[in-house]
Design an enzyme around this catalytic site. Structure first.
Site, PDB file in Angstrom:
ATOM      1  N   ASN A  11      -0.660  -9.755  -2.133  1.00  0.00           N
ATOM      2  CA  ASN A  11       0.050  -8.220  -2.124  1.00  0.00           C
ATOM      3  C   ASN A  11      -1.149  -7.170  -1.998  1.00  0.00           C
ATOM      4  OD1 ASN A  11       1.354  -6.005  -2.442  1.00  0.00           O
ATOM      5  ND2 ASN A  11       1.931  -6.646  -4.429  1.00  0.00           N
ATOM      6  N   HIS A 101       9.240  -5.331  -6.861  1.00  0.00           N
ATOM      7  CA  HIS A 101       7.868  -5.549  -7.445  1.00  0.00           C
ATOM      8  C   HIS A 101       7.654  -4.309  -8.620  1.00  0.00           C
ATOM      9  CE1 HIS A 101       3.559  -4.720  -8.252  1.00  0.00           C
ATOM     10  NE2 HIS A 101       3.333  -5.941  -7.777  1.00  0.00           N
ATOM     11  N   GLU A 103       5.843  -2.302  -9.687  1.00  0.00           N
ATOM     12  CA  GLU A 103       5.308  -1.053  -9.389  1.00  0.00           C
ATOM     13  C   GLU A 103       6.651  -0.294  -8.748  1.00  0.00           C
ATOM     14  OE1 GLU A 103       1.879  -2.105  -7.119  1.00  0.00           O
ATOM     15  OE2 GLU A 103       1.058  -2.766  -9.131  1.00  0.00           O
ATOM     16  N   GLY A 179      -3.231  -5.964 -12.416  1.00  0.00           N
ATOM     17  CA  GLY A 179      -4.004  -5.111 -12.114  1.00  0.00           C
ATOM     18  C   GLY A 179      -4.960  -4.685 -13.568  1.00  0.00           C
ATOM     19  N   GLY A 240      -2.754  -9.625  -6.384  1.00  0.00           N
ATOM     20  CA  GLY A 240      -2.897  -8.228  -6.028  1.00  0.00           C
ATOM     21  C   GLY A 240      -4.289  -8.028  -5.639  1.00  0.00           C
ATOM     22  N   GLY A 241      -5.114  -7.456  -6.486  1.00  0.00           N
ATOM     23  CA  GLY A 241      -6.463  -6.932  -6.434  1.00  0.00           C
ATOM     24  C   GLY A 241      -7.338  -8.038  -5.603  1.00  0.00           C
TER      25      GLY A 241
END
Ligand code: PGA
Length: 257
Positions: A11, A101, A103, A179, A240-241
């Site tokens: 992602n 998600h 976020e 994150g 993610g990251g």
């Protein structure tokens, strides 16, 4: 060993323009061997504006990489300035759409009902939702993690048809691990994924639930992927990251080497 095909998805969130996106996928493909794709799905979820470029790259280089989107609008078309519909994504060979998600829930006010409407739209057009659930730190500390996740799951699955285990993928992403560099311990992640599977069993029957895929997400890195994937109810990762580094994402995908 289950016969569920693991799914490792990146992602990218709001990172990389379409030119950088092409480079990232080219480098990823360079780092991966044929065996890395065997028996598991590898998916990238770039920003909307890079989907067309990545679709073309995947097609022209015949890469065994799937394409996912990070969001969608529940309606097929209409006066919704700035929004993207599922039929538009389908035309770009998108197979997965991340729905709910954390976020989007926290920063854009998406409710379980919104998430369910999006997931239904995704299903209506033959794509698969990757439905995200997860508790925040305070909820875990208060011992409410299971209650919160089960309630999100029930709300977000409202009206969805699940007569086939491949109808959707669930991603358990504890918000405090996203994150932050903090990861749920493999035991905690396993426990919640098992709880999610049991809850799915109530909803769709244990046979289908046993064959559904549940990903873990939240600071997945090359250093912790093996332990996470060794858990019986974890069938993949939403990264993610670390998916923004072709080297790291290739190490995560290639964790069985
Ligand atoms: P992270 O993000 O790997 O950077 O923690 C995961 C996610 O938000 O899906």
């Amino acid at each position: 060993m289950s016969d569920r095909t693991p799914i490792i998805a990146g992602n990218w969130k709001m990172h990389r323009d379409h030119l950088e996106a092409i480079q990232l996928v080219q480098k990823l493909a360079y780092h991966l061997n044929e065996v890395d794709y065997e028996g598991q799905e590898v998916v990238v979820c770039p920003p909307f504006v890079a989907l067309r470029s990545i679709q073309t790259l995947i097609q022209s280089d015949k890469l065994p990489i799937g394409l996912g989107a990070q969001n969608c609008h529940p309606e097929d078309e209409g006066a919704f300035t700035g929004e993207i519909s599922v039929p538009m994504l389908a035309r770009l060979d998108v197979s997965y759409v991340i729905c709910g998600h954390s976020e989007r829930r926290a920063l854009f006010g998406e409710t379980d009902a919104d998430v369910a409407a999006k997931a239904r739209a995704v299903q209506r057009h033959g794509l698969r939702p990757v439905l995200c659930v997860g508790e925040v730190k305070e909820e875990r500390e208060a011992g409410r993690a299971v209650e919160v996740v089960v309630s999100q799951l029930r709300g977000s699955l409202d009206g969805l048809t699940i007569d086939d285990p491949d109808a959707l993928v669930i991603a358990y992403e504890p918000v405090w691990a996203i994150g932050t560099g903090l990861t749920a311990t493999p035991d905690d992640a396993q426990e919640m994924c098992a709880t999610i599977r049991a809850e799915l069993g109530e909803r769709v029957g244990s046979q289908i639930a046993a064959a559904m895929r549940i990903q873990y997400g939240g600071s997945v890195k090359p250093g912790n992927i093996r332990q996470l994937m060794a858990q019986p109810d974890i069938d993949g990762a939403l990264v993610g990251g670390a998916s923004l580094s072709s080297e790291d994402f290739a190490l995560i995908v290639g964790h069985r080497r």
